[in-house]
Design a protein around this motif. Structure first.
Motif: not given
Length: 191
Positions: A28-35, A45-48, A105-110
């Protein structure tokens, strides 16, 4: 660790300590970075889909292709497979296109994964229909890519690129080499 250190440590890892669990809070923190990442036109428009369940991971794994340049390698063996996945989706009810958002967002997640002690690999070679059926996705959600995650079990070395030889490769001991263009080659200097 500085941002540049995190970026340097962020490699495409394809082998992991499979038994090292990634807690849902970390995903969830990784998706928070994407957010908090930039979004073209701010349309977002992205969901996970987050998955750290071993049984579900075993079903996701065969829908992915690994390391196209390593033609004699079928991907990580049991015990070296990802311990979690983030499936990146486009919600077509919001936008017909992801623009550049999925890369950002993928880069932010990583980068968030690295800060938490993990590594990952963005996988765009996906059997999308099979994975969508497995996940029971509605028609408005389109799979863009899958981010495989875990605690890295391989050494990845960055080499200076020579003679435009850009393909990554592995040594016999499994050390993964990734050629990168020099900074001088990337910067176009003008007067």
């Amino acid at each position: 660790m500085s941002l540049l250190d995190i970026i340097r440590k962020n490699r495409s890892y394809r082998r992991f300590y499979q038994d090292t669990e990634i807690p849902m809070e970390h995903l969830e923190l990784m998706v928070e970075a994407a957010r908090y990442s930039a979004s073209s036109r701010n349309i977002q428009p992205l969901k996970y889909i987050l998955c750290n369940c071993r049984e579900k991971n075993e079903k996701i794994f065969p829908t992915l292709a690994w390391a196209g340049y390593l033609t004699d390698w079928d991907g990580p063996v049991e015990g070296e497979r990802p311990s979690a996945y983030i499936v990146q989706l486009l919600d077509k009810n919001i936008s017909a296109t992801a623009s550049c958002d999925h890369g950002i967002t993928a880069q932010s997640i990583l980068l968030q994964a690295v800060e938490l002690g993990y590594g990952g690999c963005i996988i765009a070679s996906v059997k999308r229909e099979a994975l969508a059926a497995l996940l029971g996705l509605p028609e408005n959600l389109e799979i863009l890519q899958v981010i495989a995650l875990g605690r890295p079990k391989e050494i990845v070395v960055v080499d200076d690129m020579a003679d435009n030889a850009y393909k990554y490769w592995r040594e016999a001991d499994g050390t993964h080499h990734v050629p990168k263009r020099s900074l001088d080659e990337l910067i176009v200097r003008i007067d």
